[in-house]
Design a protein around this motif. Structure first.
Motif, PDB file in Angstrom:
ATOM      1  N   ILE A   1       0.838  -1.207   0.000  1.00 13.80           N
ATOM      2  CA  ILE A   1       0.000   0.000   0.000  1.00 13.80           C
ATOM      3  C   ILE A   1       0.870   1.254   0.000  1.00 13.80           C
ATOM      4  N   VAL A   2       1.879   1.273   0.883  1.00 16.38           N
ATOM      5  CA  VAL A   2       2.746   2.447   0.969  1.00 16.38           C
ATOM      6  C   VAL A   2       3.497   2.654  -0.342  1.00 16.38           C
ATOM      7  N   GLY A   3       4.032   1.574  -0.907  1.00 16.91           N
ATOM      8  CA  GLY A   3       4.767   1.690  -2.162  1.00 16.91           C
ATOM      9  C   GLY A   3       3.889   2.184  -3.301  1.00 16.91           C
ATOM     10  N   ALA A   4       2.671   1.635  -3.398  1.00 18.86           N
ATOM     11  CA  ALA A   4       1.770   2.047  -4.467  1.00 18.86           C
ATOM     12  C   ALA A   4       1.375   3.512  -4.326  1.00 18.86           C
ATOM     13  N   ARG A   5       1.077   3.931  -3.106  1.00 19.57           N
ATOM     14  CA  ARG A   5       0.686   5.329  -2.892  1.00 19.57           C
ATOM     15  C   ARG A   5       1.850   6.274  -3.165  1.00 19.57           C
ATOM     16  N   LEU A   6       3.056   5.887  -2.798  1.00 18.11           N
ATOM     17  CA  LEU A   6       4.206   6.743  -3.080  1.00 18.11           C
ATOM     18  C   LEU A   6       4.398   6.932  -4.582  1.00 18.11           C
ATOM     19  N   VAL A   7       4.233   5.867  -5.335  1.00 24.79           N
ATOM     20  CA  VAL A   7       4.403   5.962  -6.787  1.00 24.79           C
ATOM     21  C   VAL A   7       3.319   6.851  -7.395  1.00 24.79           C
ATOM     22  N   VAL A   8       2.069   6.589  -7.042  1.00 27.40           N
ATOM     23  CA  VAL A   8       0.955   7.337  -7.637  1.00 27.40           C
ATOM     24  C   VAL A   8       0.981   8.795  -7.214  1.00 27.40           C
ATOM     25  N   VAL A   9       1.102   9.034  -5.896  1.00 32.23           N
ATOM     26  CA  VAL A   9       1.097  10.405  -5.385  1.00 32.23           C
ATOM     27  C   VAL A   9       2.329  11.169  -5.859  1.00 32.23           C
TER      28      VAL A   9
END
Length: 318
Positions: free
Chosen positions: A98-106
């Motif tokens: 979750i953290v990795g995906a949000r960092l990439v998208v955001v």
């Protein structure tokens, strides 16, 4: 390695909750803005890095002895039993994903939006502003005193005609030094980093507070740079003149810019007019350094030890 991943997760979350309570009490982090930036961003990056690493760590295979007799073998057996539960391994993996995906998208969307805004504003400023040969800045015709910088290529400092009328020569030079300190220090990138972290993982108080503190600290760093060259009272006078002369609804500066009077002006004035004494500042810097080097590892370590003790206690009772 699941026990280590669970402990790291608990320690990172604990640090993300406890750290801002401690850091906000340390005046040294605002008196010495470079130290403050390193401490806030370093702690935030450490927490996010741990949260990204616990997922892969949970997937590593555990080594298990066949017949646990020695203390080391019992410890490894305890580790294996804890790691054999699917839920205990799934929690760190889910958090990392979750953290990795949000960092990439955001991160991607924020950087793209910021660059697009800067490019549009830079093009507009070249059309509506007049180059000033004396200051090297672009002058915008507007009655409110405004000063901000635009990163990128070419780098720009924008001043309003109201600022040129409100400031004397020394104060104008201090404002220009302030804005060039932002550009030379790449402060916009630090603000962007803090914004991405806080937006991607908003549940952690450390990242939310870090976003605000980084905005204050880059202004403090630019104030200190201008103060060393032109004097603290000159910088304070320039900031006060610009703040007092602003009209109720001035032109807002664009998102990627850094303005001279847009962030925590009252607190910045306190540090400019009442700087800390050197012995007090040195003592506070020592306290801040010890906090970063000792307290943070202890908090993370406590998460690891706590996980091991709880797991072993459950196994003994079973």
């Amino acid at each position: 390695m699941t026990w280590l991943a669970l402990g790291g997760t608990g320690g990172a979350v604990a640090l993300g909750v406890v750290a801002p309570v401690v850091l906000l009490r340390l005046r040294a982090l605002r008196a010495a803005p470079r130290l403050g930036l390193a401490t806030w961003l370093g702690t935030a990056l450490a927490v996010v890095t741990v949260l990204l690493a616990v997922g892969p760590l949970a997937l590593l295979a555990d080594q298990v002895p066949g017949d646990p007799h020695s203390l080391r073998e019992r410890f490894l057996h305890c580790e294996h039993v804890l790691g054999s539960a699917p839920l205990s391994a799934g929690i760190p993996v889910a958090i990392s994903a979750i953290v990795g995906a949000r960092l990439v998208v955001v991160g991607w969307s924020t950087i793209r939006r910021t660059r697009s805004s800067a490019r549009r504003h830079r093009m507009a400023s070249e059309l509506v502003c007049t180059p000033d040969e004396t200051t090297g800045a672009l002058v915008l015709e507007h009655p409110s005193p405004i000063g901000y910088c635009l990163p990128g290529r070419p780098r720009r400092v924008v001043l309003s005609s109201g600022a040129l009328r409100a400031l004397d020569d020394e104060e104008l030079a201090a404002v220009l030094t302030h804005e060039h300190a932002h550009l030379d220090g790449r402060h916009h990138q630090l603000v962007l980093l803090a914004t991405v972290l806080a937006t991607a993982v908003p549940v952690l108080p450390l990242l939310r507070a870090g976003r605000i503190q980084v905005g204050l600290l880059v202004e403090r760093a630019a104030d200190e740079s201008a103060g060393r060259r032109h004097g603290r009272r000159v910088v304070a006078s320039a900031l006060l003149r610009m703040a007092e002369s602003r009209i109720p609804e001035p032109i807002p500066s664009p998102a990627p810019s850094l303005g001279a009077t847009e962030s925590n002006l009252r607190e910045r004035m306190v540090f400019l007019l009442r700087p800390s004494s050197r012995p007090a500042t040195a003592a506070s810097v020592l306290v801040a350094s010890v906090t970063g080097l000792v307290i943070a590892p202890l908090v993370v370590g406590s998460g690891l030890v706590g996980t091991i003790l709880v797991a072993c206690h459950v196994l003994v009772r079973a």
